[in-house]
Each structure stands twice: as C-alpha cells, then as structure tokens.
Design an enzyme around this catalytic site. Structure first.
Site, PDB file in Angstrom:
ATOM      1  N   LYS A 193      -1.575  -0.516  -1.535  1.00 53.52           N
ATOM      2  CA  LYS A 193      -2.280  -1.778  -2.291  1.00 53.52           C
ATOM      3  C   LYS A 193      -3.606  -1.352  -1.951  1.00 53.52           C
ATOM      4  CE  LYS A 193      -3.479  -6.460  -0.873  1.00 53.52           C
ATOM      5  NZ  LYS A 193      -3.008  -7.790  -0.572  1.00 53.52           N
ATOM      6  N   LYS A 195      -7.323  -3.396  -2.270  1.00 54.55           N
ATOM      7  CA  LYS A 195      -8.153  -4.619  -2.425  1.00 54.55           C
ATOM      8  C   LYS A 195      -9.155  -4.350  -3.482  1.00 54.55           C
ATOM      9  CE  LYS A 195      -7.921  -7.453  -0.547  1.00 54.55           C
ATOM     10  NZ  LYS A 195      -7.201  -8.837  -0.824  1.00 54.55           N
ATOM     11  N   ASN A 271      -1.244 -14.621  -2.378  1.00 57.37           N
ATOM     12  CA  ASN A 271      -1.443 -15.466  -1.250  1.00 57.37           C
ATOM     13  C   ASN A 271      -2.507 -16.483  -1.528  1.00 57.37           C
ATOM     14  OD1 ASN A 271      -3.102 -12.627  -1.006  1.00 57.37           O
ATOM     15  ND2 ASN A 271      -4.406 -14.169   0.188  1.00 57.37           N
ATOM     16  N   HIS A 322       1.097 -11.474   3.814  1.00 55.03           N
ATOM     17  CA  HIS A 322      -0.135 -11.172   3.612  1.00 55.03           C
ATOM     18  C   HIS A 322      -0.725 -10.942   5.068  1.00 55.03           C
ATOM     19  CE1 HIS A 322      -3.934 -13.566   4.408  1.00 55.03           C
ATOM     20  NE2 HIS A 322      -4.321 -12.978   3.448  1.00 55.03           N
TER      21      HIS A 322
END
Ligand code: GKR
Ligand code: MG
Length: 424
Positions: A193, A195, A271, A322
C-alpha cells in the site's frame, strides 16, 4: 470463583516513541507519536493490558473512565460498555484529522470501550487459560497477513531531534520501489500500500506503475486520503484500473465515492467515509464502497469488529484493517480479532515497520512471510516490559507533543502549506 475476581486498579501511562518524517494529505508526522498504555489490575494480582491513542483529549476521557471499570469482573464487558456509553461524551477542543478517524472525539465512547475491552479480554484469557482469539470463537487462520505500508518521506525530521532512520528519503518512484524492496526483504509482505495524497496524482501513479513493474503479481493499493477531487479521481481511474487491487479513499464523501464507482472497475475501499454504523447503513444503500477497513480502536473493540465483519458479509463487502502509528500491544489485539474473522479478505494495514521502539517483553513482534502468528498463550499473549514503559513515558514527558498535528509540523518545512483538502 472466577466471578469473584474484580478490577481493583487502573493505570494509564502516556508514552511517546520515535516516528518517521512520513508525508500524508494532512502534512507530515511529528518526530514523536503518542499512545496510552492502559493496565487493569485485579483483586487476585493479574494485569490486563491495552494500547490506544495518547493525545490529550483521549487521556482526559480515559481518566474519566477509570472509575467506571473499578469493581467490575473482567467478564462484565456488557456492563462496562453500558457504563461507558452513559458517561463518556465527545470532548471539545481536540485536533481532529479527517484522515485519522481515531482522532474524532465523537468516537470517544467507542474508543474507551475498545481500550477497556482489550484489557478485560486479556484478563479473561489469563483467568481461563485461553488466548483471546479463543474467547472470540477461535481462529480461522494461524497467522494474519499484513501489507507493506509505504510512505513518501523525507530522510530526516526538521530540527533533527535524533539520528535519521534507516529508510532514507522516499520521494521518487525509484526511492519508493527501494522502500518497498527493503520492507519486503525485512518482513516478507505479500501486498503493498502506498500512502498518497501528497504529490501531483501523475507522480503518485508513476510510483504505482514502478511498483507494479518491480513486483509483478503483488497486489497494490493507493490511498490518497480524500485529497483528490472527484474529477481527479475519475481521471486517474483508467490507468489505476490495471495497477491496483483496490482504490482507497481517493475523494471525499460517500456520494463522491458512489459517483467514482461508476467510472472504475476497481473496488473502492475506505477508512474515511464509513466509520460508524450509521455511515455503514448509508454506504451499503448507496453501494459506493466495496471494501471496509475496520479498526478496533475506534469501532468499539474486538467484538464490535466481529459484528462489523458480519455486516460486511451480509452486504457482500470485503474487509481489511486500518492502522495508525502503534506498537505491539495494538498489533496483537488486531491479530487476535483478524484471526477470528472468516471474511477478512485482504491483508491488513499496519504502520508497525515504521516503529523502532517497543513496550512489550521480548521486543518487536516478528513477521513471517508478512504475517503475524496468532498467539496460543493465555490472553493477549504479550506482556509489558516495565523498563521500556518507563523510558517511553519519560520520552512523553520530555518530547513536548500533546496532540498529533501533522499540519503545523508541515509548516516547519513549508511555511505556506495550507493543508487544503482536496488539494489535487
Ligand atoms: O498516519 O499518516 C498517517 C495515515 O495517513 C493515517 O493517519 C491514516 O488514518 O493510515 C491511515 C489511512 O489508511 O487512511
Ligand atoms: Mg486509508
């Protein structure tokens, strides 16, 4: 009789630990991340532990909750919950981050219930001699997979409060690939992932493409934390369609996500737009989101997370988890509940690789092939290292940070930074 065992003492210890100069939609992480370690001591001398947010408003509500749990049996989870819901209300004056639902004081009661529940379940497990996952119905997997959680980052913090971390700068596609390589070499993660919401979307997409080419077959996710407009998110969709496993919170609001869903074949994950059961109902009706990132810290605990998982199953939503900056107690609580959820369809997020310090005996939790083995020992399966707790508490006392404030921190690097959202 186990029912005669009651909680006789509550200890709340705020701690601060080193955190990297990680960039996000709100700004940049401060050099110190805050958490609170909560200990419940019982009449027969056991100690149950829990980890939660450590900002000032949270410490105040934890303080209020102290008396609510005294005298209860560790098995009295429903009574504890009822008392907390009656007494704990949203608090004024907190710094709230749209991108970090754990900072929302509307969730104060849920956050306190979660904190107390984990410590009480730890005690229950110790009393009956079973790991928490067994109290949650037993494990459906032996190890819980996590993803490599990449961040754009600077090499070191402004004002250099301590020596730079070992990760170096992470700004270009090549540096992001190197960051992923290092994280995968160290921990064995099998999904990635990034950000986002930090740089122009074209740059972030170029990073995703570089990851796609460097790690063929590994599922990829991008999370701009609602820092892209709906138009930008739609424009980025065709290229991301072939790169991503899911598209996490690119644009703000349930309605925005519902519109975006018409323009991409990717499942949308969140989230941010579903963080309460009310949101869940509206989101399910709108069909905007296909993957929910749960978080026991603000959804009301491990049992509430199981309820959420059942709701996801009912509405045919995928589920993942999350994370914010946290240490091993939170990681183990996540691992127990994730191990008990059959429909946990994606590897969970964790910031853990960014944390160098620990508060549990034995030091940092180990990952094997990107997964954490579910403990088989009673309770949470980890214990506090009191020396480390004292050191991290001393860091809290001296570091000066009392509320997470990524925006103000970013202005130390870029005085004109507005924090406007969506920025792109
Ligand atoms: O810590 O910078 C961060 C993250 O951006 C965090 O605040 C988010 O809540 O990790 C989170 C997310 O997935 O949105
Ligand atoms: Mg997110």
């Amino acid at each position: 009789m186990t029912r005669d065992i009651t909680v006789t003492q509550v200890r709340i210890t705020p701690i601060a630990f080193r955190d990297g100069p990680l960039l996000n939609a709100a700004g940049i992480h401060e050099p110190w991340a805050l958490r609170a370690i909560v200990e419940l001591e019982t009449s027969d001398g056991r100690v149950g532990i829990s980890e939660t947010y450590g900002d000032e408003p949270m410490l105040r509500v934890l303080e209020q909750a102290r008396t609510l749990v005294l005298g209860l049996s560790p098995f009295d989870l429903n009574r504890m919950e009822e008392r907390v819901r009656g007494a704990i209300k949203p608090s004024p004056g907190a710094v709230e981050f749209e991108l970090a639902p754990g900072s929302h004081t509307a969730k104060n009661a849920a956050k306190v219930i979660s904190t107390l529940e984990v410590a009480m379940l730890d005690l229950q497990g110790q009393i009956v001699g079973a790991p928490i996952v067994d109290l949650l119905g037993g494990k459906v997997r032996d190890a819980v997979p996590y993803s490599a959680y990449l961040f754009f980052k600077y090499a070191e913090h402004v004002d250099q409060p301590y020596a730079p971390d070992a990760w170096g700068e992470g700004l270009s596609p090549q540096q992001i690939v190197a960051q992923a390589r290092r994280m995968i070499d160290l921990y064995g993660f099998q999904s990635i992932k990034l950000k986002g919401g930090v740089f122009e979307p074209a740059h972030e997409i170029a990073c995703m493409r570089a990851l796609y080419e460097a790690f063929p077959g590994l599922p990829l996710r991008l999370d701009p934390n609602a820092n892209w407009t709906l138009e930008t998110s739609i424009a980025a969709a065709p290229e991301l369609d072939e790169l991503l496993e899911y598209y996490e919170d690119p644009c703000p609001g349930l309605a925005g996500m519902a519109e975006l869903a018409k323009h991409t074949r990717l499942p949308l994950a969140t989230n941010m737009v579903i963080t309460t059961m009310d949101d869940f109902r509206r989101g399910a009706e709108m069909g905007s989101v296909k993957v929910l990132l749960s978080d026991h810290h603000y959804w009301g605990g491990l049992r509430a997370t199981q309820t959420l998982a059942r709701m996801c199953k009912l509405w045919d939503l995928g589920m993942s988890m999350h994370s914010n900056s946290h240490l091993g107690i939170s990681l183990m609580a996540m691992t127990h509940v994730a191990a008990s959820i059959p429909n946990l369809t994606y590897a969970c997020d964790t910031h853990y690789p960014w944390q160098e310090e620990e508060v549990i005996k034995g030091g940092r939790v180990a990952f094997d092939n990107g997964a954490v083995r579910v403990p088989t020992t009673p309770g949470l399966g980890v214990e506090l290292d009191r020396e480390r707790l004292a050191e991290l508490h001393a860091q809290y006392l001296s570091c000066g940070v009392r509320n997470r404030d990524d925006l103000t921190q970013m202005r130390k690097y870029e005085p004109g930074f507005t924090g406007k959202n969506p920025r792109f």
